[in-house]
Design an enzyme around this catalytic site. Structure first.
Site, PDB file in Angstrom:
ATOM      1  N   ASP A   1       2.824   0.081  11.295  1.00 40.84           N
ATOM      2  CA  ASP A   1       2.861  -0.013   9.834  1.00 40.84           C
ATOM      3  C   ASP A   1       3.246   1.312   9.181  1.00 40.84           C
ATOM      4  OD1 ASP A   1       0.373   1.068  10.596  1.00 40.84           O
ATOM      5  OD2 ASP A   1      -0.490   0.577   8.654  1.00 40.84           O
ATOM      6  N   GLU A   2       3.870   1.166   8.032  1.00 36.81           N
ATOM      7  CA  GLU A   2       4.115   2.259   7.090  1.00 36.81           C
ATOM      8  C   GLU A   2       4.926   3.427   7.659  1.00 36.81           C
ATOM      9  OE1 GLU A   2       0.573   1.861   3.874  1.00 36.81           O
ATOM     10  OE2 GLU A   2       0.175   3.216   5.539  1.00 36.81           O
ATOM     11  N   LEU A   3       5.989   3.138   8.383  1.00 33.88           N
ATOM     12  CA  LEU A   3       6.913   4.222   8.725  1.00 33.88           C
ATOM     13  C   LEU A   3       7.539   4.713   7.421  1.00 33.88           C
ATOM     14  CD1 LEU A   3       8.423   5.822  10.984  1.00 33.88           C
ATOM     15  CD2 LEU A   3      10.265   4.152  10.680  1.00 33.88           C
TER      16      LEU A   3
ATOM     17  N   HIS B   1       1.579   7.065  11.220  1.00 34.78           N
ATOM     18  CA  HIS B   1       0.119   7.209  11.323  1.00 34.78           C
ATOM     19  C   HIS B   1      -0.276   7.877  12.634  1.00 34.78           C
ATOM     20  CE1 HIS B   1      -1.289   5.049   7.744  1.00 34.78           C
ATOM     21  NE2 HIS B   1      -0.259   4.228   7.928  1.00 34.78           N
TER      22      HIS B   1
ATOM     23  N   ARG C   1       0.809  -1.213   0.000  1.00 31.67           N
ATOM     24  CA  ARG C   1       0.000   0.000   0.000  1.00 31.67           C
ATOM     25  C   ARG C   1       0.842   1.263   0.000  1.00 31.67           C
ATOM     26  NH1 ARG C   1      -2.920  -0.880   5.893  1.00 31.67           N
ATOM     27  NH2 ARG C   1      -1.134  -1.856   6.834  1.00 31.67           N
TER      28      ARG C   1
END
Length: 870
Positions: free
Chosen positions: A551-553, A466, A16
């Site tokens: 998630d998604e650093l 986030h 993503r």
């Protein structure tokens, strides 16, 4: 990351972060023309000289804004396609839109480049997906009745209307806090061939009525006595020969400790039934051969009534849900139950559903509704996604800014007042989806409501990425206290004010990360964990785990932070990957001090390394002995086996693959289908076909090459599966129903029932035959029993009613539906079918524009499908 032809959002599945960044890194190419019908010179001069004239324009109430996907363009330079789009702005006021002193704000899920546009306009990214359009020196104004046409091109194909701009509003420089929403804003239809053209791009094709018809042919319409009587499928089911007549409401016999279950039992039978019916005995005992505390035994006998025994109260509750499934539908001619003996237990101890309330807020009544549905279908873990970049949704004692600032979205000219609008929430801080949170009392009520239904609430506090809502709120707290002379102002500060790191998150933020170089970050985390644990204790349902995000650093975070660099030097860390380990080592210590174990997204259990010049996630050896529970969403872009590798490497794993379990994904590529598409399109059968222990089985040899399967050890580390709903596009609670149901029923089947025979059959032909039989049973049960019960019980679940399949076959139109039992109605003049339209009773011989829709038991229609039959 660099996007290439194989990594575009519409042509292949990537992770993503990659897919969303493609939209940013390939930046919109503004082209075409900006045509303005300018104000007359004398009026334009007056507007420039008289500030009152600017205020005299009525603003958003008199502006009309349209957005149109104009066409997809394929050229030698762009063989995979681009999309040409435009804004159309019409001035409906009696005064001109002035040539200066205003800004038009909006949100976009796709990135856009800042800079000058033809016609004198300027486009600027404010933060993340929040943009403004304002006049530059060359803009001439817009006369009353005038139209401003702003055309631009995307460098890739734009398919889903979810990616269109949202929530536009107007602000004047002279009154910077007075925002005016543009109420007359619409997305124009995407129906023309040039809008729908996919060329040779490899993008997912549209689902035509003929495609749907052929897909629906994979199931048979079963005779009534062959429809499975219980979903999820029980472990053992033995039908008897007799029937138990429900002459009245059953007499319920239960120990005081089963008071909640006895109340559930009473609710299953209509109050209109007289008293004095057969006995319904509830008890906790031993279920033969079943060790699971959720196991139950249900027997129905004509002579003795109904007995439900569970290994625990939870087992009794699940037995009652099975009894509900066996009851005749409301209004049935005969009130009787077939004799049966069932022994049942779940396959997985973790059967989850995640609801995101950070992106768009949904109140506690919506949460209660979904807890009820989870209990009905034997799901037992509610993953409560409470915090995000765009919203912090839980009151935390001692940190009022988290909700006073972090739970409120709306326009403000001053920083630190509230969060910016996001996902179309608009300028008004009272918007019920952009703004809102659960008070401590609300949260305790939710936890108790869930516990009464044997559902564990697992709260999620997103970090270190986030986390923009928390970061912004704590920075505002810092500035307020510092200005007041407090020496403790930075106690909960989450961001290094000297940080010059350059990064973009998946949602285009460059300021959404908690900084591990600040001790105050861990003080904040400890305080929040302590408060959440205290809420669960007060609710009487002690917390066992807390989901700590992970998630998604974004790439580049922390790299130019003086605080992080100083920490790395002090303790001898070489890279920010080492800093990640340090961060979660500290987080794990905090969680353990509060008597919990840590859960998180897969990145929490992974370490990024390089293999063959490409990034690769491997099990992080540092934490394999810590008892982390990793929720694995990524099964695309080379990570198809990541969940298995983590489990084989010693991590407890919850399977939540995006291509099977992400219910925010659209069902198909058709523009009118709601949902996102960055990871997959997920139809009901995609969910049903998920094989938890071998989900690459049907992927083909090429896809399986070099991929790991589950070892026997790894299988023991798989805790279960979880369906996920992120809410970027979900502002209306009814859209939750549409996206989640009935796909959640397929999740429940896979989480509770053993592998069906087709999943383990090695012979492909035999497996196909077994699959057809099982799939036929599932969809017949949904269409003829499970969903009709929701309708007739007036549960208010507006589940998706799929469009029918249509196929022109010579002189007739063939019609079918994915769910046998749905009522189908049609018109032949192209009008939308209603509950009074003609029934489809077989092939349609009439000529014209044949339009067909399916209807539920209450007359609610689904999307219609149409074909030309001339």
């Amino acid at each position: 990351m660099t996007c290439n032809a194989s990594q575009r959002p519409e042509t292949s599945l990537g992770n993503r972060t990659l897919v969303r960044r493609c939209a940013l890194s390939a930046l919109l190419l503004f082209a075409a023309s900006v045509t303005a019908v300018a104000a007359a010179p004398e009026k334009r001069q007056a507007a420039q000289e008289t500030p009152a004239a600017i205020g005299g324009f009525a603003g958003g109430a008199k502006l009309q804004l349209r957005w149109e996907l104009q066409r997809n363009v394929f050229t030698e330079q762009a063989p995979h396609g681009r999309t040409q789009a435009r804004f159309i702005l019409v001035n409906g006021d009696s005064r001109p839109l002035p040539p200066r002193g205003w800004s038009l704000y909006f949100n976009s899920m796709d990135g856009m480049p800042s800079g000058a546009l033809p016609g004198g306009l300027l486009l600027e990214e404010v933060a993340g997906g929040y943009f403004r359009l304002r006049p530059g020196p060359g803009f001439a104004g817009l006369a009353p009745g005038g139209t401003l046409d702003i055309g631009y091109q995307y460098p890739h194909l734009l398919v889903k209307l979810a990616h269109a701009p949202a929530g536009p509003y107007l602000v004047y420089d002279a009154a910077p806090d007075a925002a005016m929403a543009i109420a007359d804003f619409q997305l124009l239809p995407v129906t023309r061939l040039e809008q729908l053209d996919r060329g040779g791009s490899g993008a997912h094709a549209l689902a035509t009525p003929a495609d749907t018809y052929r897909r629906n042919l994979r199931a048979d319409v079963l005779p009534a006595d062959a429809v499975p009587p219980v979903l999820p499928t029980p472990l053992q089911f033995e039908a008897g020969a007799g029937r138990l007549v429900l002459s009245g409401r059953p007499t319920i016999v239960a120990a005081p400790s089963l008071g909640t279950e006895a109340a559930l039992a009473r609710s299953l039978f209509p109050a209109s039934l007289p008293a004095g019916g057969p006995a319904l005995r509830l008890g906790v005992g031993t279920v033969p051969g079943q060790a699971s505390p959720e196991a139950y035994r249900l027997t129905i006998r004509a002579a003795s009534g109904i007995d439900i025994v569970g290994n625990s109260a939870a087992g009794v509750a699940y037995g009652l849900q099975t009894l509900r499934d066996l009851l005749p539908l409301p209004g049935a001619a005969e009130a009787a139950l077939a004799e049966v003996a069932i022994i049942d237990a779940p396959r997985f101890g973790y059967r989850g559903f995640q609801l995101d309330v950070g992106r768009n807020f949904h109140g506690k009544e919506t949460v209660f509704k979904w807890l009820d549905l989870m209990a009905r279908y034997k799901l037992n873990k509610f993953h409560f996604h409470l915090t995000e970049d765009e919203g912090w949704r839980l009151e935390i004692a001692g940190l009022p800014e988290l909700t006073a600032i972090g739970a409120v979205r709306g326009h403000s000219a001053k920083p630190g007042v509230r969060l910016q609008p996001a996902y179309g929430s608009g300028p008004d801080p009272r918007d019920a989806r952009g703004s809102g949170y659960y008070s401590r009392a609300d949260y305790i009520e939710i936890v108790r409501y869930a516990a009464a239904r044997h559902i564990e609430v697992i709260p999620e506090i997103e970090m270190p990425g986030h986390a923009r809502a928390a970061v912004q709120a704590m920075e505002a707290r810092y500035h307020r206290l510092k200005a007041a002379g407090s020496k403790d102002a930075d106690r909960f500060l989450l961001n290094d004010l000297g940080d010059r790191s350059v990064y973009k998150s998946a949602q285009f933020y460059d300021d959404n990360v908690i900084n591990p170089g600040l001790e105050s970050s861990f003080t904040f985390i400890d305080h929040v964990v302590a408060q959440v644990a205290a809420l669960h204790r007060e609710a009487g349902a002690p917390l066992r785990t807390i989901h700590m995000g992970g998630d998604e650093l974004p790439e580049g975070a922390w790299e130019q932070s003086p605080a992080s660099r100083a920490l790395m030097t002090k303790i001898g860390l070489e890279t920010t990957a080492d800093l990640w380990d340090y961060f979660y080592d500290r987080v794990d210590g905090i969680v353990r001090r509060h008597g919990l174990f840590a859960s998180g997204w897969e990145e929490m259990a992974s370490r990024k390394t390089r293999l063959g010049g490409r990034n690769k996630l491997i099990p992080n050896p540092r934490f394999t002995g810590r008892g982390f529970s990793a929720y694995v969403w990524n099964n695309v872009g080379g990570a198809e086996d990541l969940a298995y590798r983590l489990a084989n490497g010693g991590y407890d794993v919850v399977l939540a693959p995006v291509t099977k379990m992400y219910l925010d994904m659209a069902h198909n590529a058709n523009p009118e289908e709601p949902g996102v598409n960055w990871g997959a399109y997920v139809e009901l059968d995609n969910v049903y076909d998920f094989i938890p222990f071998d989900y690459l089985k049907n992927a083909g040899d090429a896809a399986r090459l070099g991929k790991d399967g589950l070892t026997d050890y790894g299988k023991r580390r798989v805790r279960g599966i979880e369906a996920t709903l992120f809410t970027e596009t979900v502002r209306d609670a009814g859209l939750i129903d549409y996206l989640v149901m009935p796909r959640l029923l397929a999740v429940a089947e896979r989480a509770w029932a053993p592998d069906p025979a087709w999943a383990t059959e090695p012979d492909a032909a035999r497996a196909a035959t077994l699959h057809r039989a099982a799939w036929s049973g599932f969809v017949n049960a949904l269409g003829r029993r499970v969903l009709p019960r929701l309708d007739l019980e007036r549960t208010g679940v507006a589940y998706r009613i799929a469009p029918p399949g249509l196929l022109v076959d010579g002189g007739r139109v063939l019609v079918n539906h994915v769910l046998p039992g749905m009522t189908l109605r049609y018109t032949s003049d192209g009008t939308v079918p209603t509950a009074a339209s003609r029934l489809v009773a077989g092939p349609i011989a009439e000529r014209g524009t044949i339009r067909v829709a399916a209807f539920d038991r209450n007359g609610r229609a689904g999307l219609a499908a149409s074909v030309e039959h001339r």
